[in-house]
Design an enzyme around this catalytic site. Structure first.
Site, PDB file in Angstrom:
ATOM      1  N   HIS A  61       0.855  -1.193   0.000  1.00  0.00           N
ATOM      2  CA  HIS A  61       0.000   0.000   0.000  1.00  0.00           C
ATOM      3  C   HIS A  61       0.890   1.243   0.000  1.00  0.00           C
ATOM      4  O   HIS A  61       1.242   1.785   1.048  1.00  0.00           O
ATOM      5  CB  HIS A  61      -0.907  -0.017   1.239  1.00  0.00           C
ATOM      6  CG  HIS A  61      -1.987   1.026   1.220  1.00  0.00           C
ATOM      7  ND1 HIS A  61      -3.324   0.717   1.112  1.00  0.00           N
ATOM      8  CD2 HIS A  61      -1.936   2.373   1.319  1.00  0.00           C
ATOM      9  CE1 HIS A  61      -4.048   1.826   1.151  1.00  0.00           C
ATOM     10  NE2 HIS A  61      -3.209   2.851   1.279  1.00  0.00           N
ATOM     11  N   HIS A  87       1.236   4.924  -2.287  1.00  0.00           N
ATOM     12  CA  HIS A  87       0.812   5.828  -3.349  1.00  0.00           C
ATOM     13  C   HIS A  87       2.056   6.454  -3.972  1.00  0.00           C
ATOM     14  O   HIS A  87       2.837   7.100  -3.268  1.00  0.00           O
ATOM     15  CB  HIS A  87      -0.102   6.915  -2.794  1.00  0.00           C
ATOM     16  CG  HIS A  87      -1.397   6.397  -2.261  1.00  0.00           C
ATOM     17  ND1 HIS A  87      -2.532   6.285  -3.036  1.00  0.00           N
ATOM     18  CD2 HIS A  87      -1.740   5.939  -1.026  1.00  0.00           C
ATOM     19  CE1 HIS A  87      -3.522   5.802  -2.299  1.00  0.00           C
ATOM     20  NE2 HIS A  87      -3.066   5.572  -1.079  1.00  0.00           N
ATOM     21  N   HIS A 129      -9.821   1.223  -0.750  1.00  0.00           N
ATOM     22  CA  HIS A 129      -9.701   1.845   0.566  1.00  0.00           C
ATOM     23  C   HIS A 129     -11.064   1.816   1.257  1.00  0.00           C
ATOM     24  O   HIS A 129     -12.081   2.182   0.666  1.00  0.00           O
ATOM     25  CB  HIS A 129      -9.270   3.299   0.430  1.00  0.00           C
ATOM     26  CG  HIS A 129      -7.839   3.499   0.037  1.00  0.00           C
ATOM     27  ND1 HIS A 129      -7.249   2.854  -1.014  1.00  0.00           N
ATOM     28  CD2 HIS A 129      -6.876   4.304   0.569  1.00  0.00           C
ATOM     29  CE1 HIS A 129      -5.990   3.242  -1.126  1.00  0.00           C
ATOM     30  NE2 HIS A 129      -5.740   4.132  -0.182  1.00  0.00           N
ATOM     31  N   GLU A 150     -10.984   3.482   6.907  1.00  0.00           N
ATOM     32  CA  GLU A 150     -10.029   4.452   7.448  1.00  0.00           C
ATOM     33  C   GLU A 150     -10.821   5.594   8.085  1.00  0.00           C
ATOM     34  O   GLU A 150     -10.530   6.019   9.193  1.00  0.00           O
ATOM     35  CB  GLU A 150      -9.125   4.973   6.332  1.00  0.00           C
ATOM     36  CG  GLU A 150      -8.086   5.987   6.792  1.00  0.00           C
ATOM     37  CD  GLU A 150      -7.291   6.592   5.651  1.00  0.00           C
ATOM     38  OE1 GLU A 150      -6.216   7.164   5.923  1.00  0.00           O
ATOM     39  OE2 GLU A 150      -7.753   6.535   4.495  1.00  0.00           O
ATOM     40  N   ASP A 201       1.881   3.915   3.116  1.00  0.00           N
ATOM     41  CA  ASP A 201       0.845   4.781   2.556  1.00  0.00           C
ATOM     42  C   ASP A 201       1.462   5.943   1.763  1.00  0.00           C
ATOM     43  O   ASP A 201       1.669   5.842   0.565  1.00  0.00           O
ATOM     44  CB  ASP A 201      -0.065   5.285   3.676  1.00  0.00           C
ATOM     45  CG  ASP A 201      -1.433   5.742   3.199  1.00  0.00           C
ATOM     46  OD1 ASP A 201      -1.724   5.584   2.006  1.00  0.00           O
ATOM     47  OD2 ASP A 201      -2.209   6.256   4.025  1.00  0.00           O
TER      48      ASP A 201
END
Length: 324
Positions: free
Chosen positions: A8, A10, A188, A191, A269
């Site tokens: 995970h 980005h 996602h 969260e 992340d």
């Protein structure tokens, strides 16, 4: 150093601040307002984080920019002991969501990935990611970008962005399109949208992984479902603490979820936004929950089993995870 698998990450969110500042200076773009006095990305809450994230993407305007970005990100990941990583790639930031433009950007990213693998020994696979708050119509275009370029390198499709915008079912067409193209699926959830958003995602979309998913801990029946169905959570503890999803590391539910049989993995992340690295994540998990090398060895094998790569790649990475 423990060899690590990260699921995970980005790509744009992993851009070092100095890289973005230098690129903005080259293009005479003023984005000075997104940095603090120390040169770090500056934001106060999740909504502002999204704005700063998108502003930081503004200097990324050409395939060459993304080639350089990919090299910078993978070099840093390799320094942290990451041997395999999956990056979320957003056609919305790589050519404005246009399929033809995406076809220009993708080879530049792949070229950098090949170069980083040859130089640093890190393997990258791509997951095309729709941005939820850009809406379902734009997500369809993103799914078409993914479907038309799917292969053994571009292996997944996902959904990121503001989780409280819309419902998972709004994106069913995009996920069906990606699935028909043979892409593996993640989204996602959990969260910011609570345990109910995790459940809604599982009900509406044919995903096998959930990004974050930590709020599932509030629904015991959902936790059981995750464990029974073998859904893997892409957990990013440092991100959750930095953004206030949980108040501190001790309150993070990753250990409870794991103890209840849920498949959990660890990722960063958007690491420079949250002042973290993969080594720092491991150190904090060890300090907080007493996890040992045995725990991390098991954790990485869970991640590798859930990776969106072919069997040949999985076997090759498994050898790198073997203990001396």
């Amino acid at each position: 150093m423990i060899p690590k698998v990260e699921l995970h990450l980005h790509l744009e969110g992993a851009a070092p601040p100095a890289f973005i500042r230098d690129l903005a200076r080259e293009k005479s773009i003023d984005i000075s307002g997104i940095f603090d006095d120390q040169g770090h990305y500056a934001y106060r809450d999740f909504a502002e984080f999204l704005k700063v994230y998108e502003a930081a993407c503004e200097p990324l305007q050409t395939p060459e920019d993304f080639r350089r970005l990919t090299l910078a990100v993978l070099e840093q990941s390799a320094e942290e002991g990451v041997v395999y990583t999956e990056a979320f790639l957003s056609p919305d930031f790589c050519g404005g969501g246009d399929v033809a433009a995406w076809r220009d950007y993708l080879p530049a990213i792949r070229d950098a990935a090949d170069q980083a693998e040859a130089t640093h020994g890190i393997t990258l696979r791509g997951i095309v990611t729709a941005i939820r708050h850009f809406g379902p119509d734009q997500a369809r275009q993103t799914a078409l970008c993914a479907a038309e370029t799917a292969d053994d390198w571009l292996t997944g499709f996902g959904l990121a962005g503001a989780e409280t915008v819309g419902m998972p079912g709004d994106f069913a067409w995009s996920f069906d399109c990606a699935k028909e193209a043979g892409l593996r699926l993640t989204a996602h959830a959990g969260e910011w949208g609570g345990a109910q958003m995790v459940r809604a995602t599982l009900d509406a979309l044919p995903v096998e992984r959930i990004g974050h998913g930590v709020q599932a801990i509030d629904d015991p029946a959902l936790v059981d479902r995750l464990a029974e169905d073998g859904i893997t959570l892409e957990v990013c503890p440092g991100s959750n603490v930095a953004l206030g999803v949980v108040p501190n590391w001790a309150a993070h539910p990753i250990a409870k979820l794991r103890n209840k049989g849920v498949k959990v993995t660890v990722s960063t992340d958007d690491p420079p936004f949250f002042h973290t690295t993969m080594r720092r994540e491991y150190d904090r998990l060890s300090e907080t929950f007493g996890w040992t090398e045995d725990d991390f060895f098991a954790l990485n094998h869970v991640a590798l089993a859930a990776a969106f790569c072919d069997d040949a790649t999985r076997k090759r990475i498994a050898k790198k995870l073997e203990r001396p």
